[in-house]
Design a protein around this motif. Structure first.
Motif, PDB file in Angstrom:
ATOM      1  N   MET A 117       0.788  -1.214  -0.010  1.00  9.23           N
ATOM      2  CA  MET A 117       0.007   0.117   0.050  1.00  9.23           C
ATOM      3  C   MET A 117       0.913   1.314   0.013  1.00  9.23           C
ATOM      4  SD  MET A 117      -2.644   1.353   2.973  1.00  9.23           S
ATOM      5  CE  MET A 117      -1.445   1.602   3.993  1.00  9.23           C
ATOM      6  N   ILE A 118       0.461   2.081  -0.610  1.00  9.37           N
ATOM      7  CA  ILE A 118       1.123   3.533  -0.698  1.00  9.37           C
ATOM      8  C   ILE A 118       0.475   4.404   0.555  1.00  9.37           C
ATOM      9  CG2 ILE A 118       2.146   5.515  -1.941  1.00  9.37           C
ATOM     10  CD1 ILE A 118       2.896   2.877  -3.018  1.00  9.37           C
ATOM     11  N   ALA A 119       1.080   4.353   1.324  1.00  8.20           N
ATOM     12  CA  ALA A 119       0.656   5.209   2.689  1.00  8.20           C
ATOM     13  C   ALA A 119       0.757   6.626   2.390  1.00  8.20           C
ATOM     14  CB  ALA A 119       1.177   4.980   3.987  1.00  8.20           C
ATOM     15  N   PRO A 120      -0.049   7.722   2.918  1.00  7.46           N
ATOM     16  CA  PRO A 120      -0.131   8.983   2.821  1.00  7.46           C
ATOM     17  C   PRO A 120       1.419   9.358   3.497  1.00  7.46           C
ATOM     18  CG  PRO A 120      -2.204   8.340   3.748  1.00  7.46           C
ATOM     19  CD  PRO A 120      -1.531   7.355   3.813  1.00  7.46           C
ATOM     20  N   ALA A 121       1.786  10.453   2.887  1.00  7.47           N
ATOM     21  CA  ALA A 121       3.182  10.894   3.332  1.00  7.47           C
ATOM     22  C   ALA A 121       3.381  11.213   4.906  1.00  7.47           C
ATOM     23  CB  ALA A 121       3.857  11.992   2.452  1.00  7.47           C
ATOM     24  N   ASP A 122       2.015  11.868   5.405  1.00 10.70           N
ATOM     25  CA  ASP A 122       2.244  12.676   6.669  1.00 10.70           C
ATOM     26  C   ASP A 122       2.021  11.374   7.493  1.00 10.70           C
ATOM     27  OD1 ASP A 122      -0.506  12.064   5.880  1.00 10.70           O
ATOM     28  OD2 ASP A 122      -1.364  13.365   7.010  1.00 10.70           O
ATOM     29  N   LEU A 123       1.301  10.313   7.372  1.00  9.81           N
ATOM     30  CA  LEU A 123       1.315   9.241   8.201  1.00  9.81           C
ATOM     31  C   LEU A 123       2.386   8.209   8.153  1.00  9.81           C
ATOM     32  CD1 LEU A 123      -2.379   8.329   7.740  1.00  9.81           C
ATOM     33  CD2 LEU A 123      -1.431   9.535   9.668  1.00  9.81           C
ATOM     34  N   GLY A 124       3.101   7.940   6.744  1.00 11.95           N
ATOM     35  CA  GLY A 124       3.840   6.756   6.646  1.00 11.95           C
ATOM     36  C   GLY A 124       5.322   7.336   6.323  1.00 11.95           C
ATOM     37  N   GLY A 125       5.254   8.745   6.359  1.00  5.61           N
ATOM     38  CA  GLY A 125       6.980   9.198   6.327  1.00  5.61           C
ATOM     39  C   GLY A 125       8.008   8.307   7.121  1.00  5.61           C
ATOM     40  N   PRO A 126       7.857   8.422   8.520  1.00  6.92           N
ATOM     41  CA  PRO A 126       8.940   7.913   9.288  1.00  6.92           C
ATOM     42  C   PRO A 126       9.163   6.259   9.000  1.00  6.92           C
ATOM     43  CG  PRO A 126       7.389   8.952  10.801  1.00  6.92           C
ATOM     44  CD  PRO A 126       6.741   9.059   9.307  1.00  6.92           C
ATOM     45  N   ALA A 127       7.840   5.541   8.622  1.00  2.61           N
ATOM     46  CA  ALA A 127       8.148   4.084   8.256  1.00  2.61           C
ATOM     47  C   ALA A 127       8.978   4.095   6.747  1.00  2.61           C
ATOM     48  CB  ALA A 127       6.995   3.470   8.250  1.00  2.61           C
ATOM     49  N   ILE A 128       8.461   4.794   5.840  1.00  2.67           N
ATOM     50  CA  ILE A 128       9.082   5.012   4.555  1.00  2.67           C
ATOM     51  C   ILE A 128      10.834   5.329   4.803  1.00  2.67           C
ATOM     52  CG2 ILE A 128       9.387   6.273   2.446  1.00  2.67           C
ATOM     53  CD1 ILE A 128       6.138   6.370   2.695  1.00  2.67           C
ATOM     54  N   ALA A 129      11.254   6.322   5.524  1.00  2.00           N
ATOM     55  CA  ALA A 129      12.287   6.556   5.813  1.00  2.00           C
ATOM     56  C   ALA A 129      13.103   5.398   6.458  1.00  2.00           C
ATOM     57  CB  ALA A 129      12.334   8.075   6.683  1.00  2.00           C
ATOM     58  N   ALA A 130      12.567   4.725   7.254  1.00  2.00           N
ATOM     59  CA  ALA A 130      13.192   3.607   8.116  1.00  2.00           C
ATOM     60  C   ALA A 130      13.632   2.612   6.833  1.00  2.00           C
ATOM     61  CB  ALA A 130      12.156   3.169   9.082  1.00  2.00           C
ATOM     62  N   ALA A 131      12.694   2.314   5.923  1.00  2.00           N
ATOM     63  CA  ALA A 131      12.815   1.463   5.128  1.00  2.00           C
ATOM     64  C   ALA A 131      14.052   1.748   4.209  1.00  2.00           C
ATOM     65  CB  ALA A 131      11.651   1.105   4.488  1.00  2.00           C
ATOM     66  N   MET A 132      14.044   3.164   3.824  1.00  2.00           N
ATOM     67  CA  MET A 132      15.178   3.566   2.945  1.00  2.00           C
ATOM     68  C   MET A 132      16.445   3.588   3.470  1.00  2.00           C
ATOM     69  SD  MET A 132      13.490   3.718   0.171  1.00  2.00           S
ATOM     70  CE  MET A 132      14.981   4.253  -0.960  1.00  2.00           C
ATOM     71  N   ARG A 133      16.509   3.747   4.862  1.00  2.00           N
ATOM     72  CA  ARG A 133      17.895   3.825   5.505  1.00  2.00           C
ATOM     73  C   ARG A 133      18.290   2.371   5.562  1.00  2.00           C
ATOM     74  NH1 ARG A 133      14.862   6.779   9.453  1.00  2.00           N
ATOM     75  NH2 ARG A 133      15.581   8.916   9.690  1.00  2.00           N
TER      76      ARG A 133
END
Length: 296
Positions: A117-133
């Motif tokens: 799922m593509i989560a909204p940036a305001d909700l998913g931002g920290p999780a997306i950043a963790a994955a990219m790290r």
């Protein structure tokens, strides 16, 4: 109990008022009323009515987001307060881990991201950043979109931003009927994790990949930033409103449309075609072979 006629009257009114292509609503209205008058819906239960009407809607207007949906659990017919709706969706996104099912380092230092799922940036931002790290040290990347059924345009914007150097890349435009306005989506200038640059990226697709998942694939393909491997996607490009029309029935009305700045069009009705067409079940193997040739 709401009658079939009442359900269809309400659904058609919502489609006429909100569909992103107003010039098509008269034909939609006429076709469904003709089927109603012919008795095509007479002996159906409500679940069957939803299925039949959806088929009829898409026959006259092949838009995969234009649907009548049945739900087992009854829903309130009162408009849900926005703060309640936001809280409910935030809980769903959190329980779904913001769409991130798996992040892994595969052999040969190839990263793997299973995105559902593509989560909204305001909700998913920290999780997306963790994955990219976690993926930052890898030499190549596979993003698995084979079971990604949709999500937020702002979320797509955030994911795409990680694969370009700065905020100068025009990703997508979305035209909204209600406001008669077009919003542009560009890559973001500030990100909370390292960008994934100068390394090959492959996206896995299937005939289940839909909506926001398709936009991610379409954007990166159009900009030459990723190679798509798998099957042509399902073909739904229109942001959509979901409106209750009976306790168990929702009409989904596309209220906006995507316009890609590279192609001038979108993937509605045709899907996103892969660069390397293979069975969806073979896509990961094929993508890994492709990447190993590039980094080998």
């Amino acid at each position: 109990m709401t009658t079939h006629h009442e359900i269809l009257e309400t659904a058609l009114a919502r489609i006429t008022a909100g569909y992103v292509f107003p010039e098509k609503t008269a034909a939609i209205d006429a076709a469904i009323r003709r089927r109603l008058n012919e008795g095509a819906y007479q002996d159906l239960d409500v679940r069957e009515l939803c299925e039949r009407v959806t088929d009829d809607l898409q026959n006259v207007c092949p838009d995969k987001h234009l649907r009548l949906l049945w739900a087992e659990e009854p829903q309130s017919m009162d408009e849900e307060p926005k703060d309640v709706a936001r809280a409910r969706f935030a809980r769903y996104a959190r329980e779904s881990n913001y769409g991130i099912r798996r992040v892994e380092q595969l052999d040969d230092n190839i990263g793997y991201l299973d995105l559902r799922m593509i989560a909204p940036a305001d909700l998913g931002g920290p999780a997306i950043a963790a994955a990219m790290r976690l993926l930052a040290p890898t030499e190549a990347l596979v993003i698995d979109l084979r079971q990604c059924r949709g999500g937020s345009p702002e979320g797509v914007q955030l994911w795409c931003s990680y694969f370009f150097a700065d905020d100068g890349v025009h990703l997508n435009d979305i035209y909204e009927r209600a406001t008669d306005s077009t919003r542009q989506y560009w890559t973001l200038g500030h990100l909370a994790a390292p960008r994934y640059l100068d390394r090959p990226v492959t996206l896995l697709t299937s005939d289940l990949t839909f909506s926001g998942g398709e936009e991610l694939a379409y954007n990166l393909k159009a900009l030459g930033r990723a190679t798509l491997v798998g099957r042509t996607t399902r073909g739904g490009a229109h942001p959509t409103d979901r409106i209750p029309v009976a306790p168990h029935v929702t009409v989904t009305v596309p209220a906006a449309r995507s316009i890609n700045p590279v192609t001038g069009t979108n993937w509605e009705g045709v899907g996103v075609e892969p660069d390397l067409a293979v069975a969806a079940g073979d896509a990961l193997k094929a993508a890994l072979e492709h990447l190993r040739k590039q980094i080998g």
